[in-house]
Design an enzyme around this catalytic site. Sequence first.
Site, PDB file in Angstrom:
ATOM      1  CD  GLU A  46      53.155  50.036  42.230  1.00  0.00           C
ATOM      2  OE1 GLU A  46      52.247  50.721  42.707  1.00  0.00           O
ATOM      3  OE2 GLU A  46      52.952  49.124  41.423  1.00  0.00           O
TER       4      GLU A  46
ATOM      5  CE  LYS B 131      46.602  46.875  41.497  1.00  0.00           C
ATOM      6  NZ  LYS B 131      47.354  46.080  42.437  1.00  0.00           N
TER       7      LYS B 131
ATOM      8  CG  ASN C 126      47.000  49.907  38.490  1.00  0.00           C
ATOM      9  OD1 ASN C 126      46.191  49.628  37.603  1.00  0.00           O
ATOM     10  ND2 ASN C 126      47.931  49.067  38.912  1.00  0.00           N
TER      11      ASN C 126
ATOM     12  CG  HIS D  56      51.494  46.812  38.138  1.00  0.00           C
ATOM     13  ND1 HIS D  56      51.207  45.623  38.762  1.00  0.00           N
ATOM     14  CD2 HIS D  56      51.150  47.801  39.003  1.00  0.00           C
ATOM     15  CE1 HIS D  56      50.700  45.890  39.961  1.00  0.00           C
ATOM     16  NE2 HIS D  56      50.653  47.197  40.126  1.00  0.00           N
TER      17      HIS D  56
ATOM     18  CB  SER E 227      49.152  48.811  51.157  1.00  0.00           C
ATOM     19  OG  SER E 227      48.928  47.465  50.757  1.00  0.00           O
TER      20      SER E 227
ATOM     21  CD  GLU F 200      48.666  43.454  40.312  1.00  0.00           C
ATOM     22  OE1 GLU F 200      47.936  44.032  39.484  1.00  0.00           O
ATOM     23  OE2 GLU F 200      48.627  43.712  41.536  1.00  0.00           O
TER      24      GLU F 200
ATOM     25  N   GLY G  60      48.527  45.396  47.530  1.00  0.00           N
ATOM     26  CA  GLY G  60      47.266  44.720  47.817  1.00  0.00           C
ATOM     27  C   GLY G  60      47.296  43.884  49.086  1.00  0.00           C
TER      28      GLY G  60
HETATM   29  P1  PGA Z   1      47.491  48.656  46.069  1.00  0.00           P
HETATM   30  O1  PGA Z   1      48.111  48.481  44.602  1.00  0.00           O
HETATM   31  O2  PGA Z   1      47.409  50.128  46.330  1.00  0.00           O
HETATM   32  O3  PGA Z   1      46.146  48.009  46.006  1.00  0.00           O
HETATM   33  O4  PGA Z   1      48.438  47.970  47.014  1.00  0.00           O
HETATM   34  C1  PGA Z   1      49.132  49.335  44.151  1.00  0.00           C
HETATM   35  C2  PGA Z   1      49.514  48.964  42.738  1.00  0.00           C
HETATM   36  O5  PGA Z   1      49.494  47.773  42.401  1.00  0.00           O
HETATM   37  O6  PGA Z   1      49.839  49.849  41.921  1.00  0.00           O
END
Ligand code: PGA
Length: 249
Positions: free
Chosen positions: A167, A11, A9, A95, A213, A97, A173
């Site tokens: 997740e 983003k 992803n 997601h 992460s 976010e 992140g």
């Molecule tokens: P990250 O994000 O690997 O940077 O923690 C995962 C995601 O948001 O799908």
Amino acid sequence: MRRPLMAGNWKMYKTAAETAAFFEKFNPQVANATHCDIVICPPFPNLAAAVEATRGTRIGIGGQNLYWAKEGAFTGEVSGPMLVGVGAQWVIIGHSERRQYFGETDETVLKRTVAALEEGLYPIVCVGERLEEREAGQTETVLVRQFRDGIGGLSPEQFARIAIAYEPVWAIGTGKTATPEMAAEAHRSLRAQVEARYGKGAAELARVLYGGSVKPDNIKGLMAQVEIDGVLVGGASLEAASFASIVNF
Ligand code: PGA
């Protein structure tokens, strides 16, 4: 046997030129990765560049969201037919976010998932608890609600075509990965819900990914869990060598 799905992803990162440069390095590094499905989800304006750069490879391309109407006066939104038209085959839905910053709810997650399936896209639907929910011991309650009010509304035929991504929001992140055991526990809870709603066969086939992460140095431990059928990777999918080493775990 569930086939691993390794998805990136991106983003809101990378321009079209950076997208092409990524695949130039990435494609040869995963050319022998026949053990899994590989998907990259770039921002909308770079989908065409990504589709072009992966032509003739086994790498699938996906959007990061879609709107449920096919077209209309919905400024800033992108529809399923548009994703299909540009050559995308996958789409991330719900997601955290999107839920946190853009008002996504379990109800809109369901609408978007149905719309994606109607166009023949493969949805990767995200669920997961926030830090305060985990600390309050509500992880399972949250997963039950997100399943019941979201993807639990799909028909069995529709459900068979989605992947679920667990997740935990506090792990995204932040550099804080859920331990493989914590992730496996959440995955077991999700699979139990799939079984209760769709039956044992569906629960055995459902692909449940972990995200939050994921890095080259923790991928082995995560994939060693029988419950974990793949990963959804943010930060570590932006660099070709790092995502390739995750794919080739
Ligand atoms: P990250 O994000 O690997 O940077 O923690 C995962 C995601 O948001 O799908």
